[in-house]
Design an enzyme around this catalytic site. Structure first.
Site, PDB file in Angstrom:
ATOM      1  N   PHE A  74       0.862  -1.178   0.000  1.00 29.43           N
ATOM      2  CA  PHE A  74       0.000   0.000   0.000  1.00 29.43           C
ATOM      3  C   PHE A  74       0.897   1.226   0.000  1.00 29.43           C
ATOM      4  O   PHE A  74       1.353   1.657   1.054  1.00 29.43           O
ATOM      5  CB  PHE A  74      -0.861  -0.022   1.259  1.00 29.43           C
ATOM      6  CG  PHE A  74      -2.188   0.671   1.110  1.00 29.43           C
ATOM      7  CD1 PHE A  74      -2.620   1.161  -0.100  1.00 29.43           C
ATOM      8  CD2 PHE A  74      -3.029   0.803   2.201  1.00 29.43           C
ATOM      9  CE1 PHE A  74      -3.848   1.778  -0.241  1.00 29.43           C
ATOM     10  CE2 PHE A  74      -4.270   1.420   2.083  1.00 29.43           C
ATOM     11  CZ  PHE A  74      -4.674   1.909   0.855  1.00 29.43           C
ATOM     12  N   GLU A  75       1.202   1.752  -1.155  1.00 29.78           N
ATOM     13  CA  GLU A  75       2.170   2.842  -1.258  1.00 29.78           C
ATOM     14  C   GLU A  75       1.584   3.993  -2.065  1.00 29.78           C
ATOM     15  O   GLU A  75       0.652   3.799  -2.842  1.00 29.78           O
ATOM     16  CB  GLU A  75       3.452   2.332  -1.920  1.00 29.78           C
ATOM     17  CG  GLU A  75       4.134   1.206  -1.136  1.00 29.78           C
ATOM     18  CD  GLU A  75       4.642   1.643   0.228  1.00 29.78           C
ATOM     19  OE1 GLU A  75       4.852   2.860   0.439  1.00 29.78           O
ATOM     20  OE2 GLU A  75       4.829   0.766   1.101  1.00 29.78           O
ATOM     21  N   TYR A 235       5.465  -4.044  24.407  1.00 30.36           N
ATOM     22  CA  TYR A 235       5.207  -4.859  23.214  1.00 30.36           C
ATOM     23  C   TYR A 235       4.452  -6.148  23.559  1.00 30.36           C
ATOM     24  O   TYR A 235       3.230  -6.214  23.453  1.00 30.36           O
ATOM     25  CB  TYR A 235       6.531  -5.155  22.478  1.00 30.36           C
ATOM     26  CG  TYR A 235       6.287  -5.574  21.042  1.00 30.36           C
ATOM     27  CD1 TYR A 235       6.500  -4.700  19.989  1.00 30.36           C
ATOM     28  CD2 TYR A 235       5.806  -6.850  20.730  1.00 30.36           C
ATOM     29  CE1 TYR A 235       6.245  -5.069  18.672  1.00 30.36           C
ATOM     30  CE2 TYR A 235       5.547  -7.232  19.426  1.00 30.36           C
ATOM     31  CZ  TYR A 235       5.783  -6.343  18.408  1.00 30.36           C
ATOM     32  OH  TYR A 235       5.517  -6.716  17.120  1.00 30.36           O
ATOM     33  N   THR A 275      12.520  -0.261  10.933  1.00 33.45           N
ATOM     34  CA  THR A 275      11.615  -0.194   9.779  1.00 33.45           C
ATOM     35  C   THR A 275      10.616   0.923  10.064  1.00 33.45           C
ATOM     36  O   THR A 275      10.541   1.430  11.182  1.00 33.45           O
ATOM     37  CB  THR A 275      10.820  -1.499   9.556  1.00 33.45           C
ATOM     38  OG1 THR A 275       9.937  -1.683  10.674  1.00 33.45           O
ATOM     39  CG2 THR A 275      11.718  -2.704   9.389  1.00 33.45           C
TER      40      THR A 275
END
Ligand code: NAD
Length: 398
Positions: A74-75, A235, A275
């Site tokens: 999805f860019e 997390y 990332t």
């Protein structure tokens, strides 16, 4: 256009077209230098293919396994005035490098959570592959519009039970500070599970199985992060951990459903890397900066692409003896979780301050990795040169 990094907190709003190309090419080079693998994967689908772990998996599949791939991400495309997202450039570079190697590569841009995208992918598989023998599920998204209910779910990064007051870092200024986070509510947990849990992975596998698109012996992998007790409060023991628990549930359910075709579904626990998804998690950038320093000093540091290559070489190659934990997950986070590494990170954790961060943590390495995601920091790229943000592509039709 001259493209410079424009960093706002944990995102960079520009991406360098040729820098992203260099980033993808460098990852191909690492895999090429490490040599071919024999995974018997020839046709693969990678969901979340444009960056991070999905892109690295697709590169290993292409370069080391000689597999043909379909990718979904999805860019945002570029315009004349604005650069595309880094993942868009990565996809262009990937498709070209794969084609240069004689490999089929088709990249679809759109919402992987939607039924429409599943239909599009099935059509592509029918036309080009017949069946696939591997699906890598590597989505990281903050939102999901549920395809059946239409509800827009938003994930949150919060602790559970109690308020969390923990050391963190302002990645812009390098200031070590305390973050205070309210615990997530039941509704927030449910939303986070809806976005980052296993349901969509199951929808994908079921949709592909129902139309006979899965080859005998088909394998599917989804990625998790377990990490050490230092990050558990935010997390594994937090809202995101609940979503990852749901991914474990989905893996077990899928293993049962894939028995008929001798298939398997596994969660892989990977190491923490920089990332677009991971830098947004509070505490993680500080932990990663300390971790990188310690692992580099101890000689056990791996780049993201080296890590994914090791996953394929030691856990997925034909004849490999898989290292599964008690939950049936493949573990390649063993180097990060070694006592020698974790003991040292824990020793440094209370000592690190804004003043000594550059000496005792690898904030520079963290920042370099962060900028590289957006195509900045490659010696082979002239960052003062004028570049075409569209890379000469007809953006409407690409
Ligand atoms: P990333 O941000 O680098 O990549 C996410 C990918 O998902 C991109 O290709 C993006 O385009 C795609 N995507 C997002 N929303 C989409 C949508 N609606 N439709 C189609 N594509 C969409 O993320 P990453 O860090 O590589 O994370 C991938 C997986 O690896 C996640 O499950 C994550 O939890 C896991 N993981 C990450 C780390 C880490 O440190 N980064 C560690 C262990 C496990």
């Amino acid at each position: 256009m001259i493209v410079k990094p424009r960093v706002r907190g944990f995102i960079c709003t520009t991406a360098h077209p040729t820098g992203c190309t260099a980033h993808v090419a460098a990852q191909f080079d690492v895999v090429g230098a490490n040599g071919d693998l024999d995974t018997s994967v020839k046709k693969a689908l990678v969901i979340g293919c444009s960056g991070g772990y999905g892109l690295a998996s697709r590169i290993v599949l292409t370069e080391a396994c000689s597999a043909d791939t379909i990718g979904v991400s999805f860019e945002k495309p570029p315009s004349d005035a604005k650069t595309a997202t880094a993942g868009w450039y990565n996809n262009v570079a990937f498709d070209e490098l794969a084609a240069a190697r004689g490999r089929f590569a088709k990249t679809l841009d759109g919402d992987a959570f939607s039924d429409e995208m599943k239909v599009r992918v099935i059509e592509e598989i029918r036309e080009h592959f017949g069946q696939i023998d591997m699906l890598i599920y590597s989505l990281a998204s903050p939102v999901r519009q549920h395809p059946r209910t239409g509800t827009l779910h938003r994930s949150v990064l919060k602790p559970l039970g109690e308020m969390l007051d923990m050391k963190s870092i302002n990645v812009d200024t390098g200031e070590v500070n305390q973050v205070t986070l309210e615990p997530g509510t039941d509704e927030e947990v449910a939303n986070t599970v809806a976005v980052m849990g296993g349901e969509d992975w199951e929808f994908w596998v079921d949709a592909l199985r129902d139309v006979g698109a899965l080859a005998d012996g088909f394998r599917t992998l989804a990625f998790t992060y377990i990490g050490s007790d230092l990050t558990w409060p935010i997390y594994w023991d937090g809202t995101l951990g609940k979503a990852k628990e749901d991914l474990d549930r989905a893996a077990s359910a899928l293993r049962d459903r894939l028995q008929g075709i001798g298939g398997s579904a596994r969660i892989v626990s990977l190491k923490s890397v920089v990332t677009q998804a991971s830098v947004a998690i509070p505490v993680v950038p500080l932990y990663v900066s300390l971790l990188f320093r310690v692992m580099k000093q101890q000689g056990s540091y791996e780049t993201l692409i080296e890590h994914v290559y090791r996953l394929f070489a030691t856990q997925l190659n034909t004849g490999a003896e898989q290292r599964l934990d008690e939950g049936g997950r493949i573990r390649v986070d063993d180097l990060e979780l070694k006592d020698a590494v974790q003991d040292e990170v824990k020793r440094l954790w209370p000592l690190v301050t804004s003043e000594n961060i550059d000496e005792i943590a690898d904030l520079e390495g963290f920042r370099n990795d962060f900028l590289r995601i957006f195509g900045f920091g490659f010696a082979c790229v002239d960052y003062d040169a004028d570049v075409d943000p569209t890379l000469g592509k007809d953006v409407e039709t690409f």
